[in-house]
Scaffold this active site. Structure first.
Site, PDB file in Angstrom:
ATOM      1  CG  HIS A   1       7.669 -41.050  55.167  1.00 35.42           C
ATOM      2  ND1 HIS A   1       6.313 -41.183  55.331  1.00 35.42           N
ATOM      3  CD2 HIS A   1       7.913 -41.188  53.849  1.00 35.42           C
ATOM      4  CE1 HIS A   1       5.769 -41.394  54.143  1.00 35.42           C
ATOM      5  NE2 HIS A   1       6.712 -41.400  53.229  1.00 35.42           N
TER       6      HIS A   1
ATOM      7  CB  CYS B   1       2.077 -36.288  46.199  1.00 36.17           C
ATOM      8  SG  CYS B   1       2.858 -35.024  47.184  1.00 36.17           S
TER       9      CYS B   1
ATOM     10  CD1 TRP C   1       6.813 -35.042  44.038  1.00 34.86           C
ATOM     11  CD2 TRP C   1       8.173 -35.131  45.802  1.00 34.86           C
ATOM     12  NE1 TRP C   1       6.148 -34.472  45.099  1.00 34.86           N
ATOM     13  CE2 TRP C   1       6.963 -34.515  46.195  1.00 34.86           C
ATOM     14  CE3 TRP C   1       9.180 -35.294  46.754  1.00 34.86           C
ATOM     15  CZ2 TRP C   1       6.739 -34.063  47.491  1.00 34.86           C
ATOM     16  CZ3 TRP C   1       8.945 -34.844  48.037  1.00 34.86           C
ATOM     17  CH2 TRP C   1       7.743 -34.242  48.397  1.00 34.86           C
TER      18      TRP C   1
ATOM     19  CG  HIS D   1       1.737 -42.707  50.977  1.00 33.21           C
ATOM     20  ND1 HIS D   1       1.773 -41.559  51.734  1.00 33.21           N
ATOM     21  CD2 HIS D   1       3.010 -42.961  50.605  1.00 33.21           C
ATOM     22  CE1 HIS D   1       3.023 -41.137  51.812  1.00 33.21           C
ATOM     23  NE2 HIS D   1       3.800 -41.962  51.141  1.00 33.21           N
TER      24      HIS D   1
ATOM     25  CE1 TYR E   1      10.554 -38.777  46.024  1.00 34.17           C
ATOM     26  CE2 TYR E   1       8.761 -39.886  44.906  1.00 34.17           C
ATOM     27  CZ  TYR E   1       9.227 -39.114  45.947  1.00 34.17           C
ATOM     28  OH  TYR E   1       8.368 -38.690  46.908  1.00 34.17           O
TER      29      TYR E   1
ATOM     30  CD  GLU F   1      -2.752 -33.430  50.750  1.00 31.60           C
ATOM     31  OE1 GLU F   1      -2.259 -32.525  50.032  1.00 31.60           O
ATOM     32  OE2 GLU F   1      -2.239 -34.558  50.867  1.00 31.60           O
TER      33      GLU F   1
ATOM     34  CD  GLU G   1       8.380 -39.362  50.741  1.00 30.81           C
ATOM     35  OE1 GLU G   1       8.250 -40.597  50.598  1.00 30.81           O
ATOM     36  OE2 GLU G   1       7.472 -38.644  51.173  1.00 30.81           O
TER      37      GLU G   1
ATOM     38  CD  GLU H   1       6.653 -41.641  48.133  1.00 28.09           C
ATOM     39  OE1 GLU H   1       6.105 -41.451  49.235  1.00 28.09           O
ATOM     40  OE2 GLU H   1       6.510 -40.870  47.166  1.00 28.09           O
TER      41      GLU H   1
ATOM     42  CG  HIS I   1       6.410 -46.036  50.781  1.00 27.45           C
ATOM     43  ND1 HIS I   1       7.677 -45.670  51.186  1.00 27.45           N
ATOM     44  CD2 HIS I   1       5.721 -44.892  50.621  1.00 27.45           C
ATOM     45  CE1 HIS I   1       7.747 -44.354  51.270  1.00 27.45           C
ATOM     46  NE2 HIS I   1       6.577 -43.852  50.921  1.00 27.45           N
TER      47      HIS I   1
END
Length: 179
Positions: free
Chosen positions: A28, A70, A164, A72, A107, A90, A116, A118, A35
């Site tokens: 990032h 959210c 997003w 990866h 987006y 988290e 971002e 992705e 990605h």
């Protein structure tokens, strides 16, 4: 649990095919490569959505309100496993009844010079347990009914929400998937 800084991010081509991986801290920036990611909207047993405010120390979109979790998927990891991993890391939560909502979501957004970029399937599901957020990931959380969530995004606090999350919420509604 591996440190998030040790995470590898799956780089993809325009069709979503994996073409490599890169350590998360290197992904990032102003020229973020395309990605894989995921977004999950998790509800309690009463139908309230768990929303989170990203920690102020996050590299991307710090301090903004967003969906439950959210992140990866790691190389070779499925979205459901990645969502469960991040919800546990988290928020100290389990995940149940996960289902795709907007499977082809993609987006690109920029905030304070960080981009971002992705391919980010969106999921709906339930969470189990009581939120116990990691303060390096989550600055605050709330349980909101869908109407209050959307009112805050569109009328009251538009700029406080991740781009997003606002767009995904509209797509979830348009698909008739509002719980």
């Amino acid at each position: 649990m591996a440190s998030p800084t040790a995470e590898l991010i799956v780089l993809v081509d325009e069709h979503g095919t994996a073409i490599g991986a890169m350590p998360k801290p290197l992904v990032h920036h102003g020229e973020t490569p395309l990605h894989r990611a995921f977004s999950a909207y998790l509800f309690d047993d009463e139908g309230r959505l768990l929303v989170t405010r990203r920690a102020e120390t996050k590299a991307t979109f710090p301090g903004m309100w967003t969906n439950t979790v959210c992140g990866h998927p790691a190389p070779g990891e499925g979205d459901a496993a990645a969502i469960a991993r991040r919800a546990d890391y988290e928020l100290g939560l389990g995940v149940a009844d996960l289902r795709p909502a907007v499977p082809s979501y993609r987006y690109r957004a920029e905030f304070r010079g960080v981009v971002e970029n992705e391919i980010c399937p969106v999921y709906l599901g339930r969470f189990t347990g009581t939120p116990q957020p990691d303060p390096t990931e989550v600055g605050a959380w709330e349980l909101l009914d869908w109407a209050t969530f959307r009112d805050r995004q569109e009328a009251q606090q538009h700029d406080d929400w991740s781009p997003w999350c606002r767009e995904q919420a509209r797509l979830i509604e348009a698909a008739g998937l509002v719980p």
